[in-house]
Scaffold this active site. Structure first.
Site, PDB file in Angstrom:
ATOM      1  N   SER A  15       0.798  -1.233   0.000  1.00  0.00           N
ATOM      2  CA  SER A  15       0.000   0.000   0.000  1.00  0.00           C
ATOM      3  C   SER A  15       0.830   1.281   0.000  1.00  0.00           C
ATOM      4  O   SER A  15       0.258   2.367  -0.125  1.00  0.00           O
ATOM      5  CB  SER A  15      -0.963   0.001   1.188  1.00  0.00           C
ATOM      6  OG  SER A  15      -2.061  -0.851   0.928  1.00  0.00           O
ATOM      7  N   LYS A 152       2.953   6.502   4.847  1.00  0.00           N
ATOM      8  CA  LYS A 152       2.023   5.462   4.392  1.00  0.00           C
ATOM      9  C   LYS A 152       2.570   4.107   4.811  1.00  0.00           C
ATOM     10  O   LYS A 152       3.763   3.827   4.646  1.00  0.00           O
ATOM     11  CB  LYS A 152       1.860   5.492   2.872  1.00  0.00           C
ATOM     12  CG  LYS A 152       0.799   4.504   2.380  1.00  0.00           C
ATOM     13  CD  LYS A 152      -0.585   4.961   2.770  1.00  0.00           C
ATOM     14  CE  LYS A 152      -1.635   3.854   2.626  1.00  0.00           C
ATOM     15  NZ  LYS A 152      -1.623   2.926   3.779  1.00  0.00           N
ATOM     16  N   THR A 153       1.672   3.288   5.337  1.00  0.00           N
ATOM     17  CA  THR A 153       2.023   1.913   5.680  1.00  0.00           C
ATOM     18  C   THR A 153       1.812   1.013   4.470  1.00  0.00           C
ATOM     19  O   THR A 153       1.178   1.394   3.491  1.00  0.00           O
ATOM     20  CB  THR A 153       1.126   1.406   6.815  1.00  0.00           C
ATOM     21  OG1 THR A 153      -0.247   1.565   6.422  1.00  0.00           O
ATOM     22  CG2 THR A 153       1.383   2.163   8.109  1.00  0.00           C
ATOM     23  N   GLY A 154       2.336  -0.200   4.577  1.00  0.00           N
ATOM     24  CA  GLY A 154       2.100  -1.210   3.552  1.00  0.00           C
ATOM     25  C   GLY A 154       2.370  -2.585   4.125  1.00  0.00           C
ATOM     26  O   GLY A 154       3.207  -2.736   5.023  1.00  0.00           O
TER      27      GLY A 154
END
Length: 204
Positions: A15, A152-154
């Protein structure tokens, strides 16, 4: 830098690709910053996804179905054009335009993430200033008198990401973390590691 060898190794962006995907979608006109993604009433596997989404909530909740709608409208050809323009990762997609950032052929290293995030911060990408401003707004995770954290995480294929920058009174600091993360229940550790590292370096 920790683990120089791994910092050059490519992984699916998961993501974190939503950072670029948002800019592409705005630039191509497939959405606006006022978009409302309409939920179809079907269970999407997570309660937070089972409702209409704004751009900010879709980004913050990593709403896969929202960005899959975007991907279908953009298409491979236009993704390739953008990857070439900004030199993003290995520039590949894969057989499924709705999943290439999750389990397809797109790969990016931590060092490449840093290079991309620097371009976002300095607004050196070939996108309208208003679109970059809209992106930065939805990237804000924490803000106080001393700093603003944009990130932003992923998570995919057991790899966890936390990518972004922190704007402080002393200037910006960029970061890109990827770790082995077998279980989504480990998700909080991504931000925790980054924040504690920035604190240890007296940045926060």
């Amino acid at each position: 830098m920790y683990n120089k060898k791994r910092s050059r190794q490519g992984f699916v962006p998961a993501s974190t690709f939503k950072i670029l995907n948002t800019l592409i979608a705005l630039d191509e006109g497939v959405i606006t910053d006022k978009v409302i993604f309409k939920w179809d009433g079907k269970d999407k596997g997570w309660e937070a996804w089972n409702k209409d989404q704004t751009l900010k909530s879709a980004f913050g909740f990593s709403c896969v179905w929202c960005y899959q709608q975007i991907a279908s409208k953009v298409g491979n050809a236009r993704y390739f054009k953008h990857f070439t323009q900004i030199n993003y990762g290995n520039g590949k997609t894969g057989p499924d335009v709705q999943r290439f950032w999750l389990d397809g052929d797109l790969k990016i290293s931590a060092l490449q993430q840093i290079d991309f995030i620097r371009k976002v911060y300095e607004e050196e990408l070939p996108y309208a200033k208003k679109d970059i401003t809209a992106l930065k707004h939805i990237m804000i995770q924490d803000s106080n008198d001393n700093y603003t954290l944009y990130a932003k995480t992923g998570w995919s294929q057991k790899i966890g990401w936390f990518v972004g920058f922190v704007d402080t009174k002393s200037g910006p600091w960029l970061f890109a973390l990827n770790i082995d993360m077998p279980d989504i229940k480990q998700a909080p550790i991504r931000k925790k590691i980054v924040v504690e590292t920035l604190q240890a370096k007296n940045i926060l």
